[in-house]
Design an enzyme around this catalytic site. Structure first.
Site, PDB file in Angstrom:
ATOM      1  N   GLU A  41     -20.599 -12.085 107.491  1.00 29.15           N
ATOM      2  CA  GLU A  41     -21.241 -13.209 108.164  1.00 29.15           C
ATOM      3  C   GLU A  41     -22.616 -12.879 108.709  1.00 29.15           C
ATOM      4  OE1 GLU A  41     -18.030 -14.762 110.751  1.00 29.15           O
ATOM      5  OE2 GLU A  41     -17.479 -15.847 108.920  1.00 29.15           O
ATOM      6  N   LYS A  69     -30.963 -14.690 112.991  1.00 27.44           N
ATOM      7  CA  LYS A  69     -30.771 -13.267 113.301  1.00 27.44           C
ATOM      8  C   LYS A  69     -32.111 -12.559 113.142  1.00 27.44           C
ATOM      9  CE  LYS A  69     -28.644  -9.115 111.365  1.00 27.44           C
ATOM     10  NZ  LYS A  69     -27.827  -8.528 110.306  1.00 27.44           N
ATOM     11  N   THR A  77     -25.751  -5.477 104.281  1.00 26.44           N
ATOM     12  CA  THR A  77     -26.468  -5.446 103.002  1.00 26.44           C
ATOM     13  C   THR A  77     -25.666  -5.963 101.803  1.00 26.44           C
ATOM     14  OG1 THR A  77     -25.860  -3.107 103.043  1.00 26.44           O
ATOM     15  CG2 THR A  77     -28.149  -3.647 103.501  1.00 26.44           C
ATOM     16  N   ILE A  86     -24.291  -8.951 101.041  1.00 28.67           N
ATOM     17  CA  ILE A  86     -24.715 -10.250 100.485  1.00 28.67           C
ATOM     18  C   ILE A  86     -26.075 -10.077  99.805  1.00 28.67           C
ATOM     19  CG2 ILE A  86     -25.336 -12.643 101.060  1.00 28.67           C
ATOM     20  CD1 ILE A  86     -23.121 -12.574 103.189  1.00 28.67           C
TER      21      ILE A  86
HETATM   22  P1  FAD Z   1     -13.765 -12.036  98.028  1.00 24.89           P
HETATM   23  O1  FAD Z   1     -14.234 -12.773  99.203  1.00 24.89           O
HETATM   24  O2  FAD Z   1     -12.577 -11.143  98.180  1.00 24.89           O
HETATM   25  O3  FAD Z   1     -13.434 -13.115  96.900  1.00 24.89           O
HETATM   26  C1  FAD Z   1     -12.667 -12.789  95.777  1.00 24.89           C
HETATM   27  C2  FAD Z   1     -12.336 -14.070  95.050  1.00 24.89           C
HETATM   28  O4  FAD Z   1     -11.596 -13.736  93.886  1.00 24.89           O
HETATM   29  C3  FAD Z   1     -11.468 -15.046  95.844  1.00 24.89           C
HETATM   30  O5  FAD Z   1     -11.866 -16.368  95.587  1.00 24.89           O
HETATM   31  C4  FAD Z   1     -10.084 -14.812  95.293  1.00 24.89           C
HETATM   32  O6  FAD Z   1      -9.251 -15.921  95.410  1.00 24.89           O
HETATM   33  C5  FAD Z   1     -10.432 -14.530  93.838  1.00 24.89           C
HETATM   34  N1  FAD Z   1      -9.374 -13.809  93.136  1.00 24.89           N
HETATM   35  C6  FAD Z   1      -8.965 -12.539  93.316  1.00 24.89           C
HETATM   36  N2  FAD Z   1      -7.928 -12.263  92.492  1.00 24.89           N
HETATM   37  C7  FAD Z   1      -7.708 -13.386  91.776  1.00 24.89           C
HETATM   38  C8  FAD Z   1      -6.772 -13.754  90.785  1.00 24.89           C
HETATM   39  N3  FAD Z   1      -5.814 -12.916  90.342  1.00 24.89           N
HETATM   40  N4  FAD Z   1      -6.838 -15.007  90.277  1.00 24.89           N
HETATM   41  C9  FAD Z   1      -7.775 -15.889  90.700  1.00 24.89           C
HETATM   42  N5  FAD Z   1      -8.673 -15.600  91.642  1.00 24.89           N
HETATM   43  C10 FAD Z   1      -8.637 -14.366  92.190  1.00 24.89           C
HETATM   44  N6  FAD Z   1     -21.494  -8.477 103.881  1.00 24.89           N
HETATM   45  C11 FAD Z   1     -22.646  -8.846 104.460  1.00 24.89           C
HETATM   46  O7  FAD Z   1     -23.631  -9.103 103.775  1.00 24.89           O
HETATM   47  N7  FAD Z   1     -22.709  -8.953 105.815  1.00 24.89           N
HETATM   48  C12 FAD Z   1     -21.677  -8.633 106.613  1.00 24.89           C
HETATM   49  O8  FAD Z   1     -21.780  -8.777 107.829  1.00 24.89           O
HETATM   50  C13 FAD Z   1     -20.493  -8.166 106.021  1.00 24.89           C
HETATM   51  N8  FAD Z   1     -19.426  -7.796 106.769  1.00 24.89           N
HETATM   52  C14 FAD Z   1     -18.319  -7.305 106.150  1.00 24.89           C
HETATM   53  C15 FAD Z   1     -17.271  -6.791 106.917  1.00 24.89           C
HETATM   54  C16 FAD Z   1     -16.163  -6.227 106.293  1.00 24.89           C
HETATM   55  C17 FAD Z   1     -15.073  -5.650 107.120  1.00 24.89           C
HETATM   56  C18 FAD Z   1     -16.065  -6.218 104.882  1.00 24.89           C
HETATM   57  C19 FAD Z   1     -14.859  -5.659 104.202  1.00 24.89           C
HETATM   58  C20 FAD Z   1     -17.093  -6.753 104.130  1.00 24.89           C
HETATM   59  C21 FAD Z   1     -18.222  -7.264 104.742  1.00 24.89           C
HETATM   60  N9  FAD Z   1     -19.288  -7.736 104.000  1.00 24.89           N
HETATM   61  C22 FAD Z   1     -20.438  -8.124 104.606  1.00 24.89           C
HETATM   62  C23 FAD Z   1     -19.169  -7.872 102.561  1.00 24.89           C
HETATM   63  C24 FAD Z   1     -18.878  -9.334 102.222  1.00 24.89           C
HETATM   64  O9  FAD Z   1     -17.722  -9.742 102.903  1.00 24.89           O
HETATM   65  C25 FAD Z   1     -18.700  -9.526 100.733  1.00 24.89           C
HETATM   66  O10 FAD Z   1     -19.771  -8.932 100.047  1.00 24.89           O
HETATM   67  C26 FAD Z   1     -18.674 -10.981 100.397  1.00 24.89           C
HETATM   68  O11 FAD Z   1     -17.749 -11.677 101.178  1.00 24.89           O
HETATM   69  C27 FAD Z   1     -18.349 -11.177  98.939  1.00 24.89           C
HETATM   70  O12 FAD Z   1     -17.000 -10.967  98.677  1.00 24.89           O
HETATM   71  P2  FAD Z   1     -16.476 -11.314  97.235  1.00 24.89           P
HETATM   72  O13 FAD Z   1     -16.799 -12.737  96.939  1.00 24.89           O
HETATM   73  O14 FAD Z   1     -16.961 -10.296  96.291  1.00 24.89           O
HETATM   74  O15 FAD Z   1     -14.908 -11.116  97.359  1.00 24.89           O
END
Ligand code: FAD
Length: 489
Positions: free
Chosen positions: A48, A77, A337, A339
């Protein structure tokens, strides 16, 4: 060489919907784009805090900033306040702006160092507009990017917002759980995704946004992972949202604890909190207690533990698959970093879009650039842990004495001996290096001899003028709280 006419984005978290929005906006008329997500699995639910490059991403997409902030309950921010990082009860703010005024031959830190020696300089951050605005809880948009800013946003609302945006450009959403990824026997390229419902979806190119699972990149293509946990040993996080108890401040708080650190991200309607920690030194139950003992406001949900392994996927682009988001690797969120890395991969892919078919030279160039980006950010994050005076726990003793990558060792040594910092090519961080090095207590032994050609009075006037200019600008800024309220109405 198969023409790319049909793309599947697997996963609908921040990464999936950011990819869908950018691809839809740019290529929606030429390419069929489908996003598959599973409500049952959900998203990681954190992420976030952002950095200023997000403003640029939104400009590319022509996203209306007021609308985006209203829909995601976002705040502005201006940096991150690091508390207890150098030593207990010490704090400094890593702000998004530039500190002081450089001369072509010597950075501002040289002038400041001499000023410090002569007793005529304030602390380093005093000469940075964003830092002073953050501390005084001020914000306004200024012409010509006069105030560098990013956002705090609600991650689930952001995905919803981008979904609406993407669907407006023809992106099709399919709800369902992916059960199988099929690859071609001839070249190992991905051919199709099968859902639990039995539906089979084919495409020419696939974007893996399935989060830590990396269903396509790892489970189907076995791309491999480089583990960096010896440099960044935190492997767990607990997140909890709380009610706001005061006006949102325009900076993230990062508070070092005995085996990790705690974040506070103020949104318009609530505060995001979390603890990042190393399970070798702190168990999940104690971590939960530590976090809950250090929040203001009532919790709005049950605390959630998230496990991770810091490192990078060996290739971000492999065959006809691109990894974006957590599937591509993970650096802990200390400098917000992730996002940024999502948007970097998306923008890079659009610049190299393989319309006529995938070619290996594109893949190699993409992976070379992506590795450069993440390795430099990794070094910057390690810097915070390694350059510390803390000696009060096993965790901090480990971080202080661990071996660091050669690239970082060199930077630290150079700064310590000469006060010099350099920006390596197009790396993300620039002024940030000296802000954090000085903030963490690393003081150079020497300053540039050029500074000695100035008399004490000249140097004093130079420093005072920078400070006065900042005062003038601060006087025209609004209170952050009022500005957000007015801007989002
Ligand atoms: P996810 O949000 O996990 O999304 C994965 C998607 O894939 C979901 O829609 C899920 O339903 C789908 N999916 C998975 N398996 C299947 C399946 N079998 N079938 C169908 N769909 C499936 N980044 C920042 O830039 N700033 C921050 O402050 C920050 N804080 C963070 C704090 C923590 C503790 C963590 C762990 C991460 C943080 N990040 C931060 C990183 C950030 O959260 C991610 O980079 C961002 O949310 C992107 O996540 P994603 O979309 O790759 O994965």
């Amino acid at each position: 060489m198969k023409k790319i006419e049909n793309i599947i984005i697997a996963g609908g978290g921040t990464a999936g919907w950011m990819a869908a929005a950018a691809l839809g906006k740019l290529l929606g008329k030429a390419v069929k784009i489908t996003l598959i997500e599973s409500d049952e699995i959900g998203t990681v639910g954190v992420g976030e805090a952002t950095i200023p490059t997000m403003v640029f991403f939104h400009k590319l997409l022509e996203i209306n900033e007021r609308e985006f902030m209203r829909e995601t309950n976002a705040t502005f921010k201006l940096g991150i306040q690091f508390e207890n990082w150098r030593q207990l009860n010490h704090k400094y703010l890593h702000a998004f702006g530039v500190t002081g005024k450089d001369c072509w031959a010597a950075g501002f830190q040289h002038f400041w160092l001499r000023g410090k020696e002569l007793g005529i300089a304030e602390e380093f951050g005093h000469y940075c507009l964003e830092r002073r605005a953050a501390e005084e809880h001020l914000f306004s948009h200024l012409p010509n990017n006069g105030l560098n800013y990013a956002f705090h946003l609600d991650a689930s609302l952001y995905a919803k917002y981008l979904r609406k945006f993407s669907e407006g450009f023809g992106v099709r959403r399919v709800e369902g759980k992916i059960s199988h990824v099929s690859t071609a026997e001839s070249n190992g390229f991905i051919e199709a995704i099968t859902l639990e419902s039995g539906a089979r979806l084919e495409a020419d190119f696939f974007i893996d946004c399935t989060g830590f699972r990396a269903l396509l990149m790892e489970q189907a293509l076995h791309t491999g992972y480089e583990d960096w946990s010896h440099w960044l040993p935190c492997d767990s996080a607990i997140a909890v949202q709380t009610e706001s108890t005061s006006a949102p401040v325009p900076y993230t708080r990062s508070i070092a604890r005995t085996a990790g650190w705690q974040w506070r991200i103020p949104l318009q309607h609530r505060v995001g909190n979390g603890l990042v920690y190393c399970s070798q030194y702190l168990d999940d139950e104690s971590a939960k207690k530590l976090l809950l003992n250090n929040i203001d406001g009532e919790p709005l949900n049950a605390p959630r533990v998230i496990k991770f392994r810091t490192g990078r996927r060996l290739k971000q682009w492999n065959k006809n698959c691109l990894a974006v988001g957590l599937s591509s690797g993970f650096l802990e969120p200390l400098e917000s970093t992730s996002i940024h890395l999502i948007q970097q991969n998306i923008i890079r892919f659009l610049r190299m879009f393989p319309a006529g078919g995938v070619v290996q030279s594109d893949i190699d160039e993409f992976n070379r650039q992506a590795e450069f980006d993440i390795a430099h950010i990794r070094d910057f994050i390690i810097l915070h842990y390694h350059v510390t005076e803390r000696n009060d726990s096993e965790f901090w003793r480990y971080c202080r004495t661990m071996e660091v990558p050669e690239s970082l060792r060199h930077r630290i040594q150079l700064f310590k001996e000469t006060g010099r910092v350099f920006r390596d090519g197009n790396e993300l961080f620039d002024d940030s290096w000296q802000q954090v090095m000085i903030g963490q207590g690393l003081m150079p032994k020497h300053h540039h001899p050029l500074v000695d050609t100035m008399s004490k009075e000249e140097l004093q006037t130079f420093l005072q003028q920078i400070s006065k200019n900042i005062d003038y600008t601060l006087a025209i800024l609004s209170s952050h709280e009022e500005y957000v309220e007015h801007y989002c109405k």
